[in-house]
Write an enzyme that holds these catalytic residues in place. Structure first.
Site, PDB file in Angstrom:
ATOM      1  N   HIS A 114       0.824  -1.197   0.000  1.00 43.30           N
ATOM      2  CA  HIS A 114       0.000   0.000   0.000  1.00 43.30           C
ATOM      3  C   HIS A 114       0.864   1.256   0.000  1.00 43.30           C
ATOM      4  CE1 HIS A 114      -2.964  -3.066   0.699  1.00 43.30           C
ATOM      5  NE2 HIS A 114      -2.210  -3.486   1.684  1.00 43.30           N
ATOM      6  N   GLU A 151      -2.035   0.016   8.167  1.00 40.24           N
ATOM      7  CA  GLU A 151      -1.171  -1.017   7.594  1.00 40.24           C
ATOM      8  C   GLU A 151      -0.044  -0.387   6.788  1.00 40.24           C
ATOM      9  OE1 GLU A 151      -1.283  -4.708   4.360  1.00 40.24           O
ATOM     10  OE2 GLU A 151      -3.116  -3.579   4.782  1.00 40.24           O
ATOM     11  N   HIS A 206       2.960  -7.000   4.280  1.00 42.75           N
ATOM     12  CA  HIS A 206       1.562  -6.655   4.537  1.00 42.75           C
ATOM     13  C   HIS A 206       1.160  -7.080   5.938  1.00 42.75           C
ATOM     14  CE1 HIS A 206       0.160  -5.601   0.400  1.00 42.75           C
ATOM     15  NE2 HIS A 206       1.246  -6.274   0.072  1.00 42.75           N
ATOM     16  N   GLU A 288       1.905 -11.777   5.162  1.00 45.48           N
ATOM     17  CA  GLU A 288       0.918 -11.107   6.003  1.00 45.48           C
ATOM     18  C   GLU A 288       1.402 -11.349   7.425  1.00 45.48           C
ATOM     19  OE1 GLU A 288      -2.196  -9.934   3.061  1.00 45.48           O
ATOM     20  OE2 GLU A 288      -1.655  -9.332   5.100  1.00 45.48           O
TER      21      GLU A 288
HETATM   22 ZN   LIG Z   1      -1.973  -5.340   2.561  1.00 47.50          ZN
END
Ligand SMILES: [Zn+2]
Length: 324
Positions: A114, A151, A206, A288
């Protein structure tokens, strides 16, 4: 994956916090022996802004990886000041000269998921791009903890810590973005940056946005794709090797158990719907690191000391992969 033995045993920790991990490791052994499969989704049920790229975190049976050596040899010990405050950001293209070290000559690309200002550019990030198998949005805003820790800040923080650790090992480290652009890059460009750098390894950072009670990390591996500009056939195997070593070292260094809601307990998932993986022509995985929407995981993700361990675990996985 059998996360047992000296290489994977988590650092000795206070008995009280490790109970669940031992259980997790036991579960891992079972899950590892059981798990195998691939989840292929194109444009799966997005939950705009959460999970890797878009598409949330579908359940998938992971492949049981071989007990890749996650050698402490490659351990990158953080200095005290690394613990809390992450190193200052730098322009991504101006990577620091590689110091001497076991990774001299190696190129590592880190993709902080992101972008903190994506939220101000929704028209641009919603633009569709081609990822070989299908078209999807350029980028997403990412998720956040219930207290609002984004995030996109988490991913940059971990990326900066990893860069400092890997450069100490002599690697040339590039970031796909470093708060130096108004939005993105788009998922296709993120892959191309790694390809153009002829990276020896690429990791996309992430944190998930799943239901409370869903806990733990998972590593996403590219599945075999050959459509349009996407052809992962040559990188599926080396990417899995990279992913296994990152997962093993992440368990060892952070003491965090693999996901309890995806990956069958092994912390590994294979996907074919992520543009950042589909378009990569070099070894690449996503991680993640935990679930921002679970209060216990959020307590870890918002801790500088834990983020340092996360950066160290991922970096040691990369070092172990690059040193073969
Ligand atoms: Zn993400």
């Amino acid at each position: 994956m059998v996360y047992t033995g000296p290489d994977f045993d988590p650092p000795p920790q206070r008995r009280s916090r490790r109970g669940p991990l031992t259980v997790a490791l036991a579960a891992l052994v079972c899950g590892g022996l059981l798990g195998w499969g691939v989840y292929a989704a194109t444009g799966s049920t997005d939950d705009k802004g959460t999970g890797a790229e878009a598409g949330g975190s579908p359940s998938a049976a992971p492949r049981t990886p071989s007990p890749a050596a996650s050698s402490p040899v490659g351990s990158v010990s953080p200095s005290a000041e690394d613990e809390e405050s992450s190193p200052a950001p730098r322009t991504p293209s101006a990577s620091a000269p590689a110091a001497a070290g076991p990774l001299k000559g190696k190129v590592v690309v880190i993709d902080p998921g992101h972008n903190p200002t994506n939220v101000k550019h929704t028209a641009e990030i919603n633009r569709q791009v081609d990822v070989g198998t299908h078209r999807k949005e350029c980028d997403t805003t990412g998720t956040s903890t219930n207290d609002g820790y984004p995030e996109a800040e988490f991913t940059l923080d971990v990326a900066h810590r990893m860069r400092a650790l890997l450069e100490k090992q002599g690697a040339t480290v590039k970031l796909t973005q470093d708060r130096d652009r108004p939005f993105g890059p788009c998922v296709d460009e993120r892959a191309r940056i790694g390809n153009a750098a002829k990276a020896d390894a690429v990791v996309s950072i992430h944190a998930d946005g799943s239901g409370a009670g869903n806990r733990g990390f998972h590593v996403i591996l590219p599945g075999p794709v050959n459509a349009g500009e996407a052809d992962t056939r040559a990188v599926v195997e080396p990417s899995r090797e990279l992913g296994e070593r990152i997962a093993g070292n992440f368990v060892r260094v952070t003491g965090t158990a693999p996901s309890n809601y995806i990956g069958g307990g092994t912390g590994l998932v294979t996907r074919k719907d992520l543009g950042g993986l589909n378009l990569s022509t070099v070894p690449k995985v996503f991680i993640e690191c935990g679930n921002m929407r679970d209060s216990k995981d959020a307590a870890l993700l918002t801790s500088g000391a834990w983020r340092q361990k996360a950066a160290q675990g991922i970096s040691e996985g990369i070092v172990s992969f690059l040193r073969g």
